[in-house]
Design an enzyme around this catalytic site. Sequence first.
Site, short mmCIF file in Angstrom:
data_model
loop_
_atom_site.label_atom_id
_atom_site.label_comp_id
_atom_site.label_asym_id
_atom_site.label_seq_id
_atom_site.Cartn_x
_atom_site.Cartn_y
_atom_site.Cartn_z
N ARG A 536 0.83 -1.20 0.00
CA ARG A 536 0.00 0.00 0.00
C ARG A 536 0.86 1.24 0.00
NH1 ARG A 536 -3.26 -1.55 4.13
NH2 ARG A 536 -5.27 -2.00 3.22
N SER A 600 7.85 -4.76 6.61
CA SER A 600 7.47 -5.72 7.66
C SER A 600 8.35 -6.97 7.67
CB SER A 600 6.01 -6.11 7.48
OG SER A 600 5.22 -4.96 7.39
N ASP A 654 6.08 -3.24 10.84
CA ASP A 654 4.62 -3.05 10.94
C ASP A 654 4.12 -3.08 12.38
OD1 ASP A 654 5.22 -5.74 11.07
OD2 ASP A 654 3.64 -6.41 9.70
#
Length: 947
Positions: A536, A600, A654
Amino acid sequence: QVSAQILAFFTVARRLAAQRKEIDAVLEPFLLSPETLREVKNKMRTELEYGLKRETQGSATVKMLPTYVCGTPDGTEKGKFLALDLGGTNFRVLLVKIRSGRRKSVRMYNKIFAIPLEIMQGTGEELFDHIVHCIADFLEYMGIKGARLPLGFTFSFPCKQASIDKGTLVGWTKGFKATDCEGEDVVDMLREAIKRRNEFDLDIVAVVNDTVGTMMTCGYEDPNCEIGLIAGTGSNVCYMEDMKNIEIVEGNEGKMCINTEWGGFGDNGCIDNIRTEYDKEVDEGSLNPGKQRYEKMTSGMYLGEIVRQILIDLTKRGLLFRGQISESLRKRGIFETKFLSQIESDRLALLQVRQILQQLGLDSTCEDSIIVKEVCGAVSRRAAQLCGAGLAAIVEKKRENRGVEHLQITVGVDGTLYKLHPHFSRVLQETVKELAPWCDVTFMLSEDGSGKGAALITAVAKRLRNIDKYLYAMRLSDETLIDIMARFRREMKNGLSRDFNPTATVKMLPTFVRSIPDGSEKGDFIALDLGGSYFRILRVKVSHEKKQTVQMESEIYNTPEDIMHGSGTRLFDHVAECLGDFMEKQQIKDKKLPVGFTFSFPCRQSKLDEGVLITWTKRFKASGVEGADVVKLLNRAIKKRGDYDADIMAVVNDTVGTMMTCGFDDQRCEVGLIIGTGTNACYMEEMRHIDLVEGDEGRMCINTEWGAFGDDGSLEDIRTEFDREIDRGSLNPGKQLFEKMVSGLYMGELVRLILVKMAKEGLLFEGRITPELLTKGKFETKHVSAIEKSKEGLSKAKDILTRLGVEPSHEDCVAVQHVCTIVSFRSANLVAATLGAILCQLRDNKGVGRLRTTVGVDGSLYKMHPQYARRLHKTTRRLVPDSDVRFLLSESGSGKGAAMVTAVAYRLMSSSQTQLCTCVAINTLGHLLGIMGPELQHAAALGHLTV
Ligand code: G6P
Ligand code: G6P
Ligand code: BGC
Ligand code: BGC
């Protein structure tokens, strides 16, 4: 003469009329009005609810005992079983052979054995020795003494069950009163008696009430049969209840059969208004005075007794037997159900009634026999009506559960009273119809007794037990979880220490994030969010008018597998290209906005805007990235393009992004937890415990990278063959072993591997295995979530399995749901253990007795699975009881948090040019003087403060 005759006639007529009046007065309380019956139904309804609720269950008279029978038969049951049937008129031992499939059939062989009164009321040991003696006789008779057959035990008394093969006798009822049995597990008692005899062995798989056995017997023929009724020696009902209504059993999914034990209805006095003197007399003379009051008004064992009490009274009043109470009439139990049934038969002439009474030793006139017949009628009619009122309550409950206006349901019925009595069944059915008019109830007589049903239950239970054997290792006790919690605490300590960190599996990576957002952040930022289910890119605008507000726009970009597994250069070119596209769309290509990069994966950091990838995890395996700084790689890719510029100011994991996102809303948030594609957690650690970073003051967020827990073999004792298989087939064998037991990328696959193995062993799908079922990745974690849904879970299971090409039976669906539950429960339990370790660390760091904190959580598994969050919260609170933990779901992903980190870094960078001092000096001095706020600390950490 004529007038003398008339006078005599009138005298007789007057006497008869007076007699009639008195008889009517005696029998009047046995006539129940429709209102009274409705009242009984409503009271029964209330008692049913009490029995189901945790709070009221202890004092409820209708015990509502869970039976651990979770479905009715579906025709796939098969095998050879023994069944015992104890507690009704006859004690039976049976051999039951069940065939499944198109030629499904049940063949039964049985032998009836007597149980002498002195054994029924002797010691428990004598009773069970006698039972075993009868079994031995039967095995001998059938020539099957050597076979260790699975056995289903129909035991028609109230038992508390914690599983299908355990049943603690609550209290004897009917004619039994053997000592030392109440409060004991009857299965254990049977096992011990078998051991004592030492002649043969049996595998006792299930203990079942006769109501349940009856429901299953009838359910084999009619799938709509979800109620079992016994109107025999005793009286009772069972029915399939929605799990979510059974508070005393864990879990909300599916249904479970509840043995109501409604015989105890009224033991609190709630139906005393309709109990007569005769009922009280019968109760006092019974083996269990004060108990089973409803049963004593409705069942075969007591109806004859009530009749006898009335006859004694009528005789005393001179209305019967010429006022003479004979020896026979004094005998308890002379009126058995079969005699009652015969006397009431319409086909019987009065003379024959007199003959029956004669047989019972009662010398009667013609008039007497009419009265006796009338008394019997009143008593049995009341019994049938009361039973009907109770059943109407059950049927109404079923209708409400299903949420339908009109219910169609079948009640399986057994018992001598129902079968033999000429009017009982009709009156019962009429009453149900009247009191539950919205229900279309079919009554199905069980032809084969409860033994058949018990064998069917045994067949299913044996199959489930085999499944449990498989999954036994996946059920982790609290003791084990506490042990894992302690192990993880040690791992944390090793990871934080300078000496042990190089060899530690749990890396405990410093993140250079020193606090959660303080509300002063502002600006326009870009966030990249790579590594979870989606890649994203976001634009985050934090403004500061009256109050801090955040505006976000985002775009999801595909990351094809060949890019995730190709070269690092290609991967970062792809990221840079997507970023370019995003800036184009946002029309900011000419601006140089600060960028926060949620990446992440485990990265070693020595400052905020550097992240050296230690190892790829999850779905990624691009070459040439491990060991490199991802900020540099991305910068290089952006430069190469040359069509825009970006300033990457922070790399955050994350977990950290999530903690920051949640910290924005809750200042107490000091843990970030991810349970998604992968799993991990971060938390705020005291600087004095972090050897790898200079300085002892304040706190810093540590990215634990707990996914690697167990990579040194420390979890081998709880890993299963399925975990090993998952690991072997993964992109990173030998690594992230904890993550592979827990997270979403692996959960569906874990279930699939278990299903394949079970199918191969014939425990599922009748042994059919399809190519789809054998295909890696075909069973996804989202399927686990769907199957565990409380309402539509089983039908989802059917759809999903059908798409995999197998034709699942209902039992298959139940079994697959069971597997899913065990696998996802294990995951939640393991996370509770590691999270528990972090919470203990926080509590000890703060030196408080009770920890109050907030955990920010994100990740698809946590969000999408219907039960996961609740289970995790519950276990965590159980493992760390001295804590008040708030779990806060991150609503806006890690991007927002990454932007917050970037905002702080950006502000510090802008002001840092004017600062003159050394980071270390200001760090220490600042704290000494108490003047250094979080901003300067951040600046020091970033290396933006220069001499
Ligand atoms: C069933 C059973 C019995 C049970 C009985 C109730 O079919 O197989 O074990 O207890 O019916 O009837 P009864 O009238 O014998 O108590
Ligand atoms: C967060 C993030 C993701 C992150 C994810 C974990 O909100 O924004 O980038 O990795 O949650 O969940 P997932 O289920 O996508 O792995
Ligand atoms: C028992 C029940 C049983 C019923 C019918 C009652 O006395 O308590 O468990 O189902 O009799 O046999
Ligand atoms: C990574 C972590 C990450 C987690 C959740 C793991 O595989 O190693 O860095 O936080 O997945 O996305």
